[in-house]
Motif scaffolding. Structure first.
Motif, PDB file in Angstrom:
ATOM      1  N   THR A   1       0.842  -1.191   0.000  1.00  0.00           N
ATOM      2  CA  THR A   1       0.000   0.000   0.000  1.00  0.00           C
ATOM      3  C   THR A   1       0.878   1.242   0.000  1.00  0.00           C
ATOM      4  OG1 THR A   1      -1.751  -1.137   1.214  1.00  0.00           O
ATOM      5  CG2 THR A   1      -1.783   1.273   1.248  1.00  0.00           C
ATOM      6  N   PHE A   2       0.608   2.156  -0.920  1.00  0.00           N
ATOM      7  CA  PHE A   2       1.352   3.410  -0.997  1.00  0.00           C
ATOM      8  C   PHE A   2       0.490   4.524  -0.417  1.00  0.00           C
ATOM      9  CE2 PHE A   2       3.492   0.662  -3.866  1.00  0.00           C
ATOM     10  CZ  PHE A   2       4.817   1.056  -3.818  1.00  0.00           C
ATOM     11  N   THR A   3       1.111   5.317   0.442  1.00  0.00           N
ATOM     12  CA  THR A   3       0.389   6.325   1.196  1.00  0.00           C
ATOM     13  C   THR A   3       1.068   7.667   1.045  1.00  0.00           C
ATOM     14  OG1 THR A   3      -0.202   4.623   2.835  1.00  0.00           O
ATOM     15  CG2 THR A   3      -0.507   6.929   3.485  1.00  0.00           C
ATOM     16  N   GLU A   4       0.252   8.706   0.882  1.00  0.00           N
ATOM     17  CA  GLU A   4       0.768  10.068   0.867  1.00  0.00           C
ATOM     18  C   GLU A   4       0.809  10.545   2.322  1.00  0.00           C
ATOM     19  OE1 GLU A   4       1.910  11.370  -1.964  1.00  0.00           O
ATOM     20  OE2 GLU A   4       1.297   9.480  -2.885  1.00  0.00           O
ATOM     21  N   VAL A   5       2.016  10.678   2.847  1.00  0.00           N
ATOM     22  CA  VAL A   5       2.230  10.963   4.260  1.00  0.00           C
ATOM     23  C   VAL A   5       2.627  12.425   4.433  1.00  0.00           C
ATOM     24  CG1 VAL A   5       3.522  10.291   6.334  1.00  0.00           C
ATOM     25  CG2 VAL A   5       2.959   8.576   4.594  1.00  0.00           C
ATOM     26  N   ALA A   6       2.192  13.029   5.523  1.00  0.00           N
ATOM     27  CA  ALA A   6       2.535  14.434   5.808  1.00  0.00           C
ATOM     28  C   ALA A   6       3.987  14.518   6.273  1.00  0.00           C
ATOM     29  CB  ALA A   6       1.597  14.995   6.865  1.00  0.00           C
ATOM     30  N   LEU A   7       4.899  14.281   5.336  1.00  0.00           N
ATOM     31  CA  LEU A   7       6.333  14.202   5.626  1.00  0.00           C
ATOM     32  C   LEU A   7       7.087  15.053   4.625  1.00  0.00           C
ATOM     33  CD1 LEU A   7       8.896  12.819   6.907  1.00  0.00           C
ATOM     34  CD2 LEU A   7       8.593  11.020   5.191  1.00  0.00           C
ATOM     35  N   TYR A   8       8.054  15.803   5.120  1.00  0.00           N
ATOM     36  CA  TYR A   8       8.921  16.567   4.232  1.00  0.00           C
ATOM     37  C   TYR A   8      10.371  16.350   4.650  1.00  0.00           C
ATOM     38  CZ  TYR A   8      10.976  20.481   1.701  1.00  0.00           C
ATOM     39  OH  TYR A   8      11.743  21.245   0.858  1.00  0.00           O
ATOM     40  N   PRO A   9      11.238  15.925   3.693  1.00  0.00           N
ATOM     41  CA  PRO A   9      10.967  15.725   2.271  1.00  0.00           C
ATOM     42  C   PRO A   9      10.396  14.339   1.976  1.00  0.00           C
ATOM     43  CG  PRO A   9      13.278  15.326   2.692  1.00  0.00           C
ATOM     44  CD  PRO A   9      12.679  15.753   4.014  1.00  0.00           C
ATOM     45  N   GLY A  10       9.712  14.223   0.840  1.00  0.00           N
ATOM     46  CA  GLY A  10       9.239  12.931   0.356  1.00  0.00           C
ATOM     47  C   GLY A  10       7.964  12.471   1.018  1.00  0.00           C
ATOM     48  N   THR A  11       6.825  12.645   0.357  1.00  0.00           N
ATOM     49  CA  THR A  11       5.563  12.270   0.998  1.00  0.00           C
ATOM     50  C   THR A  11       5.117  10.853   0.670  1.00  0.00           C
ATOM     51  OG1 THR A  11       4.297  13.191  -0.857  1.00  0.00           O
ATOM     52  CG2 THR A  11       4.766  14.661   1.008  1.00  0.00           C
ATOM     53  N   ALA A  12       5.548  10.295  -0.455  1.00  0.00           N
ATOM     54  CA  ALA A  12       5.037   8.992  -0.889  1.00  0.00           C
ATOM     55  C   ALA A  12       5.873   7.855  -0.306  1.00  0.00           C
ATOM     56  CB  ALA A  12       5.036   8.913  -2.411  1.00  0.00           C
ATOM     57  N   LEU A  13       5.247   7.030   0.538  1.00  0.00           N
ATOM     58  CA  LEU A  13       5.912   5.874   1.143  1.00  0.00           C
ATOM     59  C   LEU A  13       5.050   4.636   0.918  1.00  0.00           C
ATOM     60  CD1 LEU A  13       6.961   7.407   4.593  1.00  0.00           C
ATOM     61  CD2 LEU A  13       8.415   7.094   2.584  1.00  0.00           C
ATOM     62  N   GLY A  14       5.715   3.503   0.804  1.00  0.00           N
ATOM     63  CA  GLY A  14       4.987   2.253   0.612  1.00  0.00           C
ATOM     64  C   GLY A  14       5.361   1.226   1.660  1.00  0.00           C
ATOM     65  N   PHE A  15       4.375   0.408   2.047  1.00  0.00           N
ATOM     66  CA  PHE A  15       4.650  -0.682   2.985  1.00  0.00           C
ATOM     67  C   PHE A  15       3.688  -1.828   2.718  1.00  0.00           C
ATOM     68  CE2 PHE A  15       3.940  -3.140   6.837  1.00  0.00           C
ATOM     69  CZ  PHE A  15       5.243  -3.494   7.141  1.00  0.00           C
ATOM     70  N   GLY A  16       4.212  -3.046   2.837  1.00  0.00           N
ATOM     71  CA  GLY A  16       3.393  -4.244   2.686  1.00  0.00           C
ATOM     72  C   GLY A  16       4.257  -5.465   2.840  1.00  0.00           C
ATOM     73  N   THR A  17       3.827  -6.565   2.259  1.00  0.00           N
ATOM     74  CA  THR A  17       4.608  -7.800   2.301  1.00  0.00           C
ATOM     75  C   THR A  17       4.634  -8.410   0.914  1.00  0.00           C
ATOM     76  OG1 THR A  17       2.678  -9.146   2.905  1.00  0.00           O
ATOM     77  CG2 THR A  17       4.014  -8.276   4.714  1.00  0.00           C
ATOM     78  N   VAL A  18       5.686  -9.171   0.642  1.00  0.00           N
ATOM     79  CA  VAL A  18       5.817  -9.832  -0.655  1.00  0.00           C
ATOM     80  C   VAL A  18       6.211 -11.278  -0.439  1.00  0.00           C
ATOM     81  CG1 VAL A  18       6.382  -7.740  -1.954  1.00  0.00           C
ATOM     82  CG2 VAL A  18       8.206  -9.049  -0.849  1.00  0.00           C
ATOM     83  N   GLY A  19       5.841 -12.129  -1.415  1.00  0.00           N
ATOM     84  CA  GLY A  19       6.246 -13.523  -1.399  1.00  0.00           C
ATOM     85  C   GLY A  19       5.402 -14.383  -0.481  1.00  0.00           C
ATOM     86  N   ALA A  20       5.583 -15.699  -0.636  1.00  0.00           N
ATOM     87  CA  ALA A  20       4.837 -16.651   0.182  1.00  0.00           C
ATOM     88  C   ALA A  20       5.169 -16.512   1.656  1.00  0.00           C
ATOM     89  CB  ALA A  20       5.130 -18.079  -0.297  1.00  0.00           C
ATOM     90  N   GLU A  21       6.394 -16.054   1.951  1.00  0.00           N
ATOM     91  CA  GLU A  21       6.812 -15.878   3.343  1.00  0.00           C
ATOM     92  C   GLU A  21       6.331 -14.556   3.931  1.00  0.00           C
ATOM     93  OE1 GLU A  21       8.352 -18.170   5.138  1.00  0.00           O
ATOM     94  OE2 GLU A  21       8.338 -19.522   3.410  1.00  0.00           O
ATOM     95  N   GLU A  22       5.660 -13.743   3.091  1.00  0.00           N
ATOM     96  CA  GLU A  22       5.156 -12.438   3.526  1.00  0.00           C
ATOM     97  C   GLU A  22       6.258 -11.609   4.203  1.00  0.00           C
ATOM     98  OE1 GLU A  22       1.635 -13.076   5.879  1.00  0.00           O
ATOM     99  OE2 GLU A  22       0.403 -13.325   4.079  1.00  0.00           O
ATOM    100  N   VAL A  23       7.340 -11.422   3.451  1.00  0.00           N
ATOM    101  CA  VAL A  23       8.462 -10.618   3.941  1.00  0.00           C
ATOM    102  C   VAL A  23       8.075  -9.144   3.859  1.00  0.00           C
ATOM    103  CG1 VAL A  23      10.856  -9.946   3.506  1.00  0.00           C
ATOM    104  CG2 VAL A  23      10.153 -12.333   3.255  1.00  0.00           C
ATOM    105  N   PRO A  24       8.267  -8.384   4.938  1.00  0.00           N
ATOM    106  CA  PRO A  24       7.937  -6.954   4.895  1.00  0.00           C
ATOM    107  C   PRO A  24       8.782  -6.222   3.851  1.00  0.00           C
ATOM    108  CG  PRO A  24       8.298  -7.684   7.155  1.00  0.00           C
ATOM    109  CD  PRO A  24       8.749  -8.791   6.265  1.00  0.00           C
TER     110      PRO A  24
END
Length: 437
Positions: A301-324
């Protein structure tokens, strides 16, 4: 609407940084504990409390080279604190003479006993003979071998260490969550501990994405950008306590990106990507990892965060092991700040460390600064302790996007979402970076 009102309206649509961090960190769990040999435990975080199984010192022992004696045999010596010589050595212009009945070294193990008028020559670390309650430093004697003359008398108890004087069996040596430092390794070893249960250091894989990227060793030119981020973030992950591995550059190829991430899930506890988090036509990471398939949301999931510099951050899991996976912006300054606020706490949490955030102080601001409305800004700064207590903070030139400012900083000045101007002389929050110089 005015430009300020427009900016405020846009900022209101962003996710507050504190809310975003809370939602991410609640999804992470510390890595499963493992039992490590003491020689391998340094740098890891304890997974459980550690209690001393044995006392330290383990037995009564000499603390200095000299002669172990009974204090009553030399009690004509000084009564004052420390070692104070009498005008002619011992009171009355005389010295004390004792028979030396043996030598004891650190490897001596047979119990021996003192008799009146006798002493043992002892080395530092040697077990004390039974009945000894003082060790006379060798330099306060004539260093005799069969008999010794003592010219000065220390206080009772000088020059020796009693069993359990420093640590008794059952003492809590360290709590779960503590880092295993070299000194803690020494304490564990001294009290008879050979293994400890720790959280393993997280394995962190760093991937830089973008068709424009080229490796270091050359200068950037039109159409080519030197890959700064994967090198910098690999160093940052190692500094945070991770076992960092730089994969390198991945082109903006959907299949290549999917295949690379799938491969890395076998070796990683956390994957960090940099670049492609925006909404532009070339932002492949966001497009691929957030794509809905089969009616299900993408893994990140990519989120527009109230952060400066750089507002676009992503977080989730990938793969069968659900690695962050943490996805950071491609601009180097924004990537490093994004690492500080999101990836570093994630590494600390996986490692079982407490607290997960860097320490902070309140500091006296030396220069008036302005900040974007509605965004929490992290600005490179130099923080110094003031005489008489407290701190001052000097913002560094160029703002948060300058790599030179970040390289010179020993702190990050934090300006909240509602702060548009911080006046010189005001008190502000500063995150303390590790000081290596």
């Amino acid at each position: 609407m005015t430009a300020t009102a427009d900016a405020e309206a846009a900022a209101n649509e962003l996710t507050p940084l504190a809310d975003y961090l809370g939602s991410v960190l609640r999804r992470l769990r510390a890595l499963p504990p493992l039992d490590l040999d003491l020689t391998q435990a340094y740098g890891n975080v304890l997974a459980e409390d550690v209690v001393a199984p044995h006392s330290y010192p383990a037995f009564d022992q000499a603390a200095v080279d000299g002669y172990a004696a009974r204090w009553e045999d030399i009690s004509g010596g000084s009564r004052g604190p420390g070692y104070v010589p009498a005008p002619s050595g011992m009171p009355g212009g005389r010295s004390i003479r004792l028979n030396v009945v043996g030598d004891l070294g650190a490897a001596s193990w047979r119990p021996v006993r003192l008799t009146p008028g006798s002493c043992f020559s002892v080395a530092a670390g040697a077990p004390l003979p039974i009945g000894a309650d003082v060790v006379v430093p060798v330099e306060w004697t004539d260093q005799g071998m069969a008999a010794v003359e003592i010219f000065r008398a220390p206080k009772r108890g000088y020059g020796l260490r009693r069993a359990g004087e420093e640590l008794v069996a059952g003492t809590l040596l360290a709590r779960a969550g503590a880092y295993v430092s070299p000194a803690l390794v020494a304490v564990f070893a001294a009290t008879g501990i050979g293994h400890v249960v720790v959280r393993p250091s997280p394995r962190v894989v760093i991937v830089a994405t973008g068709d424009e990227l080229v490796d270091v060793g050359r200068g950037s030119q039109p159409g080519q950008v030197v890959d700064t981020n994967s090198h910098a973030l690999t160093a940052a992950a190692a500094e945070a306590g991770g076992l960092a591995y730089r994969v390198g550059i991945c082109d903006d190829d959907p299949e290549a990106l999917r295949g690379l991430l799938d491969d890395q899930t076998l070796r990683a506890d956390l994957i960090i990507t940099t670049g492609g988090t925006g909404t532009g036509p070339g932002d492949m990471v966001r497009r691929i990892l957030s794509r809905r398939e089969g009616g299900r949301a993408g893994p990140v999931t990519f989120t527009e965060v109230a952060l400066y510099p750089g507002t676009a951050l992503g977080f989730g899991t990938v793969g069968a092991e659900e690695v962050p996976v943490v996805c950071l912006p491609g601009e180097p300054g924004a990537a490093l700040i994004g690492f500080e606020v999101l990836a570093r706490p994630a590494i600390q949490l996986l490692a079982g460390a407490e607290p997960v955030f860097r320490p902070s102080v309140r500091a006296h601001l030396l220069e008036t600064v302005s900040s974007p409305v509605g965004l929490r800004e992290f600005r490179p700064a130099h923080v110094a302790e003031r005489r008489g207590g407290g701190y001052t903070v000097q913002p560094l030139a160029g703002g948060p996007y300058t790599l030179s400012g970040l390289s010179d900083a020993n702190g990050l000045l934090v300006l909240g979402e509602r702060v548009t101007t911080a006046a010189a002389g005001s008190t502000v929050d500063v995150l303390l970076l590790d000081r290596r110089r």
